[in-house]
Motif scaffolding. Sequence first.
Motif, PDB file in Angstrom:
ATOM      1  N   ARG A   1       1.080  88.013  44.690  1.00 54.88           N
ATOM      2  CA  ARG A   1       1.408  88.025  43.256  1.00 54.88           C
ATOM      3  C   ARG A   1       2.552  88.995  42.968  1.00 54.88           C
ATOM      4  O   ARG A   1       3.487  88.677  42.227  1.00 54.88           O
TER       5      ARG A   1
ATOM      6  N   ARG B   1      -6.902  92.162  31.065  1.00 56.03           N
ATOM      7  CA  ARG B   1      -6.545  90.745  30.849  1.00 56.03           C
ATOM      8  C   ARG B   1      -5.356  90.369  31.727  1.00 56.03           C
ATOM      9  O   ARG B   1      -4.266  90.113  31.247  1.00 56.03           O
TER      10      ARG B   1
ATOM     11  N   SER C   1      -2.765  85.239  34.939  1.00 56.82           N
ATOM     12  CA  SER C   1      -3.307  84.376  36.005  1.00 56.82           C
ATOM     13  C   SER C   1      -2.192  84.041  36.997  1.00 56.82           C
ATOM     14  O   SER C   1      -1.001  84.254  36.720  1.00 56.82           O
ATOM     15  N   ASP C   2      -2.581  83.494  38.125  1.00 57.33           N
ATOM     16  CA  ASP C   2      -1.572  83.035  39.083  1.00 57.33           C
ATOM     17  C   ASP C   2      -0.633  82.014  38.432  1.00 57.33           C
ATOM     18  O   ASP C   2       0.581  82.033  38.660  1.00 57.33           O
TER      19      ASP C   2
ATOM     20  N   ASP D   1       0.069  81.777  35.211  1.00 58.95           N
ATOM     21  CA  ASP D   1       0.948  82.521  34.291  1.00 58.95           C
ATOM     22  C   ASP D   1       2.138  83.114  35.061  1.00 58.95           C
ATOM     23  O   ASP D   1       3.282  83.071  34.602  1.00 58.95           O
TER      24      ASP D   1
END
Lengths: 455, 455
Positions: free
Chosen positions: B39, B404, B407-408, B410
Amino acid sequence: MQTATPRQADQDVTLTLARYLVQARYEDLPPAVIHEASRGLLNWMGCALGAARHETVQAVLDAQTPFFGPPQAQIAGRAQRADILHAALINGISSHVLDFDDTHYRAVHPSAPVLPAILALAEWKRCSGRELVLAYVLGVEAEIRIALSVFPEHYDRGWHITGTAGVFGAAAAAGKLLGLDETRMAWALGIAATQSAGLREMFGSMCKSLHPGKAAQNGLSAALMAQHGYTSSTRALEARRGFGQVMSSRFDPAVITTGLGDSYELLRNMYKPYACGLVQHAVIDGVLQLRREYDLAPEDIEAVHATVGPLVVELTSKPEPRTGLEGKFSVFHALAAALVFGAAGETQFGTAAVLDPRVVALRRRVTTELDPDMRKLEGRVRITLKDGRQLDRHVPEALGTLARPMSDADLEEKFNGLIGDLLPAGRTARLAQACWDVARLPDAGEVARLSAGAC
Amino acid sequence: MQTATPRQADQDVTLTLARYLVQARYEDLPPAVIHEASRGLLNWMGCALGAARHETVQAVLDAQTPFFGPPQAQIAGRAQRADILHAALINGISSHVLDFDDTHYRAVHPSAPVLPAILALAEWKRCSGRELVLAYVLGVEAEIRIALSVFPEHYDRGWHITGTAGVFGAAAAAGKLLGLDETRMAWALGIAATQSAGLREMFGSMCKSLHPGKAAQNGLSAALMAQHGYTSSTRALEARRGFGQVMSSRFDPAVITTGLGDSYELLRNMYKPYACGLVQHAVIDGVLQLRREYDLAPEDIEAVHATVGPLVVELTSKPEPRTGLEGKFSVFHALAAALVFGAAGETQFGTAAVLDPRVVALRRRVTTELDPDMRKLEGRVRITLKDGRQLDRHVPEALGTLARPMSDADLEEKFNGLIGDLLPAGRTARLAQACWDVARLPDAGEVARLSAGAC
């Protein structure tokens, strides 16, 4: 144009300095300053050449050679050439490896960060000797003024000021050679400020000489980046989060801007006769005087007692050095070696001399005593002979200080001694002559090219 | 082997850290850390590519290209290749130009100094993806622990901690890829320490992104020099004149050495969904949520009122920005642009968006109100519609924070948005896949090569 009040000038320290650097001309330089530039260049070149085969220089060459760009500039004393940024780095390191380079009377080794940057740039850009001399003088001026604006608090905190202030000197000098305008000169000083670094914890390791090397390289790079429009703050020296306030507990901006052009810090530069830190020079001087006058042999000597100032104790108290580098931080070794060999040059601070049994035996009979009132360049020695006699010598100022400067002949002798057989026959003399004549050279790069070696 | 007491460990901070870095193995890494490395790599690559045509990157290329060595490593998003030291510098700068790169939840942009150094080195040395991932994780670990040992006092004094701590991250990571032993790893950290630099005064100029660039370049160079025997202090962090005590009024060595290998700072890394400072993210998030849920068009909106913490007021109160850069420091622009475009990426902070009449009209109807008790990443918005309705939204934690996380999906959407049409069709997807799969790549250099652009 609005006249700046002192307060406004303080607020515009970086731009005021930049303006001076941009406007200063060769024609403004007094002859004594131009002559001192020759002396500084000759002394610097000898030190860089004398270290050309040192393991420190070899290590950085081994690490960096795979990344060299085009052969734009000479590496002093080597066969190899490099891009100007690498040449500045490596020549900056070799300048200081022997700790034999020049010293401003208050702080900073002025030439080690400045000359490697502009000599490489001059070679690449084909600048004249006059341009080189002017850039050198101005770089030293910027570097020393910035250093003195935070000295001694900045140094006391732990900064190696030759690195932290040196990067400004290299940037200012390179910026002058590149003909930067006022804004870009201020950017160059800003890009330098934000790379200002070097910790005193590194003393005793190869990183001490990395400091002027990186200062030369980063300062040169700063000037080149500013030239190409890489922006910076124009208040890098004086701003709340700028150099002066972040890196020192005291910052006196007036030291930077007052009387620019009225005097030249290069005239307050000193050259070392002995290949170790200045603080030991007075006591070395003392024992060499006694050795000469009384024709002493090591076996005549029972004990040596030196009375020294605080910095000698703080910096040079290594009792049992095992390498040449450690020997430079041992006043015990320095005095023993000077008495055994009758000299205190680079050879006497080599590992062979440090391990020499005669030196080892004598250094164990050297003691020191702190006199907190003794000045930095003062010292006193007492040699007790086996026949019971005691010889005393007080040295108020060591040779090489402003009060007792080395002569031009002294400097050339030191230069010749450092170069030894590194250069082909005849070239050492031609190189010395090029340094003396630098202001008359149409192409300053000639100095750099004459420094090419065979290794 | 003697067991170190806590006191001894404190005294050997640099060597203790070096030992951990040398001994840590890929097999020790939890799967979540390995996934986070993918990421982080993807996010970093998007930011670097997104800035590849920026004037800051162009300026440093113009200045430095004449000194490039052999084409060993890719410059992200450009056609050009460079020696690894220059590639690290330039990719380090482009990482941070948009201020869109990752942020550790307490301090430092972790990837910008580390990844450019090791991606270039991995390409040159042909390292595997697993080696790259391990080096990345360890580099971030060293960098963040060292940062936290002096944070916040060091930052408050005026140091840009992404530069000053980043150089350690780059050195540690590059040292790991080079397989340094414990002593040489400590030297690498020492050579890094003595180059640690970067002033907050530079914020707002191109020098802000120079800091991670130089950190990457100098850290890489430090590891290479240590590998070739260039010595340093092995107590650079903890010594009296070392990093911790010289560069901060508080230094907590235990933060560096306690629990090494038990946790990973990379897991505390955050990614920005919006191309501006973190403090505005909560209120941007709030208006984007309302826009989506109520399908709002700009012409429906009468007024926007944001309740914000002190940092939003201090940093982002520019009422009438005129350039993209100024737009990043205007919460009025940020909220208006988010409502007009339904996004707050790099495009929405471009000069065209800042000058867009729809955005200008709406931002004049944005007001803010200070709530001194509001936390840094919290915000509240109220949109008043022309039909009289009021829509309220409280955002306790913005998207992209640890509570929060993006996500991957996102992250990949952000990556695609940043790259736009910079890479040829299909290559953006291949590059994203290479980042996701990095730990399985036999040659990590593939990631770098896929980032080549046409300009």
